[in-house]
Design an enzyme around this catalytic site. Structure first.
Site, PDB file in Angstrom:
ATOM      1  N   ILE A   9       3.913  -1.961   0.921  1.00  0.00           N
ATOM      2  CA  ILE A   9       4.224  -2.747   0.034  1.00  0.00           C
ATOM      3  C   ILE A   9       3.783  -2.029  -1.006  1.00  0.00           C
ATOM      4  CG2 ILE A   9       1.953  -3.997   0.293  1.00  0.00           C
ATOM      5  CD1 ILE A   9       3.112  -6.580  -0.689  1.00  0.00           C
ATOM      6  N   SER A  10       4.730  -2.073  -2.142  1.00  0.00           N
ATOM      7  CA  SER A  10       4.460  -1.385  -3.421  1.00  0.00           C
ATOM      8  C   SER A  10       3.179  -1.941  -4.177  1.00  0.00           C
ATOM      9  CB  SER A  10       5.765  -1.394  -4.196  1.00  0.00           C
ATOM     10  OG  SER A  10       6.605  -0.552  -3.772  1.00  0.00           O
TER      11      SER A  10
END
Length: 216
Positions: free
Chosen positions: A63-64
């Protein structure tokens, strides 16, 4: 996670990690503050849910970091009327952000288990404008196009030709372009027969795997 504390952490994330670093789109900032990022984080790294860093979500994916999510979303210049294609559903966090900022969203994920988990999360969040697809994101989704905006959460060696062909006039693509380990965040705008490209900065994303991406 304590919900009162979580709300404080979410507001702090937006103010300190996003607004102070130059993101000025108030719609993006508002949605980033509203969507609970901890719901998209595995239990073992839950304590880092609002940290300024990417996190593992399993299957070799991430997940960024919040700032990158905000930067990419703001770069799309969404007004709320657009039909959007997302490449790389992942945890579904970016999906949840986009869904609140556009008219219709199609999201593609090549890993079926991640797609199913993201669909389940968003089903609890009253998000009814999202179509989930499992498949090769590098091909886009010709049956659902054309798209006003395309966002890729996976890095490509170049802009996949199918995405260009599925992009509407005046449409925008935001994606990481480069090698497997180092890329440049790039905004591509279609203006008639001309393609305008702008580099937004350096970044690191997982590779886009598929016919028009990197080999497995």
């Amino acid at each position: 996670m304590d919900l009162v504390n979580e709300g404080v952490l979410r507001r702090r994330m937006v103010e300190e990690q996003i607004r102070r670093r130059g993101i000025r789109d108030e719609r993006v900032l508002s949605v980033m503050e509203a969507v609970p990022r901890h719901l998209f984080i595995p239990e073992e790294v839950l304590h880092l849910a609002y940290a300024d860093e990417p996190l593992p979500i399993g299957e070799g994916q991430t997940i960024s970091q919040p700032y990158i999510v905000a930067e990419m979303t703001a770069a799309l210049r969404l007004s709320g009327t657009e039909k959007v294609l997302e490449i790389g559903t992942g945890s579904g966090y970016q999906t949840a952000i986009l869904a609140r900022l556009c008219r219709e969203l199609v999201t593609i994920e090549r890993i079926a288990s991640l797609s199913a988990a993201a669909r389940a999360r968003l089903a609890t969040m009253d998000t009814g404008n999202v179509t989930f697809i499992v498949g090769d994101g590098s091909l886009g989704s010709p049956g659902n196009g054309p798209f006003d905006r395309i966002l890729s959460a996976a890095a490509s060696p170049s802009v996949p030709a199918p995405w260009i062909s599925q992009l509407s006039e005046g449409g925008i693509i935001v994606l990481p372009v480069g090698g497997r380990y180092e890329q440049e965040l790039t905004r591509v705008t279609r203006l008639g027969d001309r393609i305008e490209t702008a580099v937004l900065g350096g970044c690191r994303f997982v590779p886009l795997v598929g016919m028009h991406g990197f080999p497995r």
